[in-house]
Design a protein around this motif. Structure first.
Motif, PDB file in Angstrom:
ATOM      1  N   LEU A  38       1.132  -1.025  -0.408  1.00 46.06           N
ATOM      2  CA  LEU A  38      -0.227  -0.353   0.005  1.00 46.06           C
ATOM      3  C   LEU A  38       1.060   1.260   0.158  1.00 46.06           C
ATOM      4  O   LEU A  38       2.303   1.772   0.705  1.00 46.06           O
ATOM      5  CB  LEU A  38      -0.780   0.210   1.284  1.00 46.06           C
ATOM      6  CG  LEU A  38      -2.150  -1.177   1.269  1.00 46.06           C
ATOM      7  CD1 LEU A  38      -3.056  -0.887   3.009  1.00 46.06           C
ATOM      8  CD2 LEU A  38      -3.024  -1.140   0.452  1.00 46.06           C
ATOM      9  N   GLU A  39       1.043   2.231  -1.351  1.00 48.34           N
ATOM     10  CA  GLU A  39       1.296   3.746  -1.069  1.00 48.34           C
ATOM     11  C   GLU A  39       0.722   5.000  -1.651  1.00 48.34           C
ATOM     12  O   GLU A  39      -0.248   4.280  -1.629  1.00 48.34           O
ATOM     13  CB  GLU A  39       2.333   3.373  -2.372  1.00 48.34           C
ATOM     14  CG  GLU A  39       2.553   4.617  -2.917  1.00 48.34           C
ATOM     15  CD  GLU A  39       4.003   4.996  -1.770  1.00 48.34           C
ATOM     16  OE1 GLU A  39       4.728   4.499  -1.440  1.00 48.34           O
ATOM     17  OE2 GLU A  39       3.824   6.730  -1.687  1.00 48.34           O
ATOM     18  N   GLY A  41       1.159   7.181  -2.625  1.00 44.09           N
ATOM     19  CA  GLY A  41       1.551   8.138  -3.619  1.00 44.09           C
ATOM     20  C   GLY A  41       1.270   7.387  -4.947  1.00 44.09           C
ATOM     21  O   GLY A  41       0.732   6.199  -4.543  1.00 44.09           O
ATOM     22  N   GLY A  85       9.661   6.053  -2.775  1.00 43.51           N
ATOM     23  CA  GLY A  85       9.324   7.085  -1.916  1.00 43.51           C
ATOM     24  C   GLY A  85      10.487   8.031  -1.835  1.00 43.51           C
ATOM     25  O   GLY A  85      10.597   8.952  -2.893  1.00 43.51           O
ATOM     26  N   ALA A 270       6.507   3.320   6.509  1.00 43.83           N
ATOM     27  CA  ALA A 270       5.841   4.512   5.659  1.00 43.83           C
ATOM     28  C   ALA A 270       6.926   5.364   5.695  1.00 43.83           C
ATOM     29  O   ALA A 270       6.881   6.520   5.357  1.00 43.83           O
ATOM     30  CB  ALA A 270       4.485   5.438   6.139  1.00 43.83           C
TER      31      ALA A 270
HETATM   32  C1  LIG Z   1      16.892  15.262  -1.600  1.00 44.66           C
HETATM   33  C2  LIG Z   1      17.474  13.914  -0.397  1.00 44.66           C
HETATM   34  C3  LIG Z   1      18.197  12.892  -1.195  1.00 44.66           C
HETATM   35  C4  LIG Z   1      18.838  12.023  -0.072  1.00 44.66           C
HETATM   36  N1  LIG Z   1      19.956  11.050  -1.015  1.00 44.66           N
HETATM   37  C5  LIG Z   1      19.775  10.416   0.693  1.00 44.66           C
HETATM   38  C6  LIG Z   1      21.540   9.851   0.027  1.00 44.66           C
HETATM   39  O1  LIG Z   1      22.274  10.217  -1.231  1.00 44.66           O
HETATM   40  N2  LIG Z   1      21.956   8.573   0.397  1.00 44.66           N
HETATM   41  C7  LIG Z   1      21.225   8.093   1.387  1.00 44.66           C
HETATM   42  O2  LIG Z   1      21.003   7.029   1.914  1.00 44.66           O
HETATM   43  N3  LIG Z   1      19.804   8.489   1.630  1.00 44.66           N
HETATM   44  C8  LIG Z   1      19.284  10.308   0.849  1.00 44.66           C
HETATM   45  N4  LIG Z   1      18.334  10.686   1.387  1.00 44.66           N
HETATM   46  C9  LIG Z   1      17.427   9.792   2.320  1.00 44.66           C
HETATM   47  C10 LIG Z   1      16.480   8.335   1.804  1.00 44.66           C
HETATM   48  O3  LIG Z   1      15.928   8.413   1.028  1.00 44.66           O
HETATM   49  C11 LIG Z   1      15.656   8.405   2.712  1.00 44.66           C
HETATM   50  O4  LIG Z   1      16.898   7.832   4.179  1.00 44.66           O
HETATM   51  C12 LIG Z   1      14.989   6.938   2.377  1.00 44.66           C
HETATM   52  O5  LIG Z   1      14.369   6.338   1.617  1.00 44.66           O
HETATM   53  C13 LIG Z   1      14.150   6.623   3.656  1.00 44.66           C
HETATM   54  O6  LIG Z   1      13.731   5.369   3.594  1.00 44.66           O
HETATM   55  P1  LIG Z   1      12.245   4.655   4.039  1.00 44.66           P
HETATM   56  O7  LIG Z   1      11.581   3.778   3.489  1.00 44.66           O
HETATM   57  O8  LIG Z   1      12.225   4.402   5.509  1.00 44.66           O
HETATM   58  O9  LIG Z   1      11.447   5.990   3.729  1.00 44.66           O
HETATM   59  P2  LIG Z   1      10.609   6.850   2.750  1.00 44.66           P
HETATM   60  O10 LIG Z   1      11.439   6.195   1.746  1.00 44.66           O
HETATM   61  O11 LIG Z   1      10.448   8.088   2.532  1.00 44.66           O
HETATM   62  O12 LIG Z   1       9.734   5.524   2.201  1.00 44.66           O
HETATM   63  C14 LIG Z   1       8.035   5.689   2.500  1.00 44.66           C
HETATM   64  C15 LIG Z   1       6.804   5.446   1.827  1.00 44.66           C
HETATM   65  O13 LIG Z   1       5.722   5.281   2.322  1.00 44.66           O
HETATM   66  C16 LIG Z   1       5.373   6.508   1.938  1.00 44.66           C
HETATM   67  N5  LIG Z   1       4.222   6.146   2.992  1.00 44.66           N
HETATM   68  C17 LIG Z   1       3.773   7.252   3.970  1.00 44.66           C
HETATM   69  N6  LIG Z   1       2.962   7.240   4.282  1.00 44.66           N
HETATM   70  C18 LIG Z   1       1.366   6.739   4.230  1.00 44.66           C
HETATM   71  C19 LIG Z   1       0.874   5.948   4.467  1.00 44.66           C
HETATM   72  N7  LIG Z   1       0.206   6.612   5.309  1.00 44.66           N
HETATM   73  N8  LIG Z   1      -0.287   4.828   3.712  1.00 44.66           N
HETATM   74  C20 LIG Z   1       1.199   4.569   3.021  1.00 44.66           C
HETATM   75  N9  LIG Z   1       1.954   4.907   2.077  1.00 44.66           N
HETATM   76  C21 LIG Z   1       2.820   5.872   2.877  1.00 44.66           C
HETATM   77  C22 LIG Z   1       5.149   7.205   1.486  1.00 44.66           C
HETATM   78  O14 LIG Z   1       5.147   7.846   0.202  1.00 44.66           O
HETATM   79  C23 LIG Z   1       6.067   6.664   0.416  1.00 44.66           C
HETATM   80  O15 LIG Z   1       6.348   5.645  -0.375  1.00 44.66           O
HETATM   81  C24 LIG Z   1      18.161  11.509   0.836  1.00 44.66           C
HETATM   82  C25 LIG Z   1      16.335  11.733   1.038  1.00 44.66           C
HETATM   83  C26 LIG Z   1      16.267  13.357   0.474  1.00 44.66           C
HETATM   84  C27 LIG Z   1      15.218  13.792   0.375  1.00 44.66           C
END
Ligand SMILES: Cc1cc2nc3c(=O)[nH]c(=O)nc-3n(C[C@H](O)[C@H](O)[C@H](O)COP(=O)(O)OP(=O)(O)OC[C@H]3O[C@@H](n4cnc5c(N)ncnc54)[C@H](O)[C@@H]3O)c2cc1C
Length: 405
Positions: A38-39, A41, A85, A270
């Protein structure tokens, strides 16, 4: 809620498709289990604006249209709700945490406590992730590098001439710059054209050569018949059994309606803020502070990198298209210069004229923004944050529980 909500049962539900949820889906897909992802976006469109600095940085075209509050002040969070994400926008620098990061660390502002787990517990997964996410790098130069069981799967990205010159200058001063480990598909496969990165760091990648969670993990995962991805589903809350011990339902919002899904296992991935928000919204009689929050720690101790862009304008021009190939950790831990850790320095992709005008409050004397961009070496400075229980995510639930964050 209109009409009767739909209800479906799966073996596993994964909430979120970022680095965590996407990779989890990739790993679980071959098990044959019925998996629902479930996403909230949609797919990030591949369009001309992907590479427009104006659209990406100034108009914030791909940033979530959401208002959060910090001490009552509204702000638009730098967060991206897409399949993949935040990795759709990330810079793809793929670092492992260092061994010392798991221990107690003394910073100028306080102490970061030791983790209950050590580097050795994560090392095998780092190796798998580096292979999956096409990590390019070179071991043995970074002075803070933790032990590994082999080389990076791919050779490091080559330095452009100005970056090679900077590297040589730093080495002459006694420092140990090293190739920045990067997750990128350079077209190394048989029959593939080479990829030359340019607009990449902080931009979506039109060519899908950046090793983001959508390209690397979700795309192959959804090829499996047992895996279903539902986009535009915002998970609002998790419901439990009457005794409060088992998650029985996942409630997601879609087009103004609530859909209800069931699974034997529910994985919440998420992101740091939104995962906490889901647990906090899932309050009930059995879990008055939110689900899994008897400790009152859910959403607290939110820790983020402290980031800064540092632009060094040199008399010498910098013709680099992509400088994100070099990093420095000489000040990552305590050093002769400063008794506390200062963090990591890495190169930025490349700041162009538009971004320069956006980042720099005013042009330097006698220079245009275009000239500044053509002469700048662009660095990303990253230092760590300390855990603080009062730096926290909270949610405001409307009395009818119909919306709000
Ligand atoms: C501009 C930028 C540059 C970056 N550069 C780096 C880098 O070079 N190297 C590195 O290691 N990290 C980098 N990061 C950090 C990295 O992108 C994040 O640490 C990583 O994406 C986190 O993964 P995650 O799965 O925890 O969360 P996310 O990638 O945020 O994924 C969470 C997902 O859950 C979804 N979601 C949220 N709430 C809900 C809900 N209620 N119901 C359903 N879906 C939901 C979101 O839409 C998203 O798709 C960067 C981040 C940014 C913004």
């Amino acid at each position: 809620m209109k009409g009767e909500p739909a209800m479906e049962h799966y073996d596993i539900i994964i909430i979120g498709t970022g680095a965590g949820g996407g990779t989890m889906a990739y790993a679980l897909a071959p098990t044959g289990k019925r998996i629902l992802i479930l996403e909230r976006g949609d797919y990030l469109p591949r369009e001309r604006e992907n590479w427009s600095t104006e659209a990406v940085f100034k108009q914030k075209r791909y940033q979530a249209h959401e208002t959060w509050y910090y001490n009552g002040e509204p702000f638009r969070p730098e967060i991206h709700y897409w399949v993949g994400g935040n990795t759709k926008m990330f810079g793809a620098a793929l670092f492992r945490l260092r061994e010392a990061d798991f221990g107690e660390i003394h910073h100028a502002g306080g102490t970061s406590p030791a983790w209950p787990l050590g580097y050795q517990h994560f090392a095998p997964y780092y190796t798998q992730a580096e292979h999956l996410y096409h990590a390019h790098g070179q071991r043995g130069i970074d002075p803070t590098e933790p032990p590994t069981d082999g080389p990076y799967p791919f050779d490091p990205l080559p330095h452009e001439p100005r970056v090679a010159e900077l590297k040589a200058d730093l080495e002459r001063l006694g420092y140990a710059p090293f190739p920045l480990p990067m997750g990128i598909k350079l077209g190394e496969g048989t029959g593939e054209a080479p990829y030359l990165p340019s607009t990449f760091d902080g931009y979506p990648d039109l060519t899908e050569s950046k090793a983001d969670a959508h390209v690397i993990a979700i795309k192959p995962a959804v090829q499996h018949d047992n895996v279903t991805l539902r986009t535009n589903r915002m998970v609002w809350e998790l419901k439990t059994s009457a005794d409060g011990r088992t998650v029985t339902e996942v409630h997601a919002r879609h087009n103004g309606e609530t859909e209800i899904f069931r699974a034997d296992t529910v994985i919440v991935a998420a992101g740091a803020a939104n995962s906490a928000a889901i647990f906090l919204r899932s309050e009930s009689d059995k879990h008055p502070n939110g689900l899994g929050n008897r400790s009152d720690l859910v959403g607290r101790n939110y820790v983020c990198h402290n980031n800064a862009t540092f632009l060094a304008i040199s008399k010498e021009s910098n013709d680099s298209i992509f400088q994100k190939t070099l990093a420095i950790t000489d000040w990552y831990g305590p050093s002769a210069d400063w008794e506390y850790p200062m963090g990591l320095i890495q190169m930025l992709g490349k700041v162009d004229e538009t971004l320069m005008a956006f980042e720099a409050p005013e042009p330097l004397d006698g220079m245009t923004y275009a000239e500044m961009a053509a002469h700048s070496l662009d660095f990303w400075l990253q230092s760590e944050d300390l855990p603080d229980p009062n730096n926290r995510i909270t949610v405001t639930l409307p009395t009818d529980k119909s919306g709000g964050f």
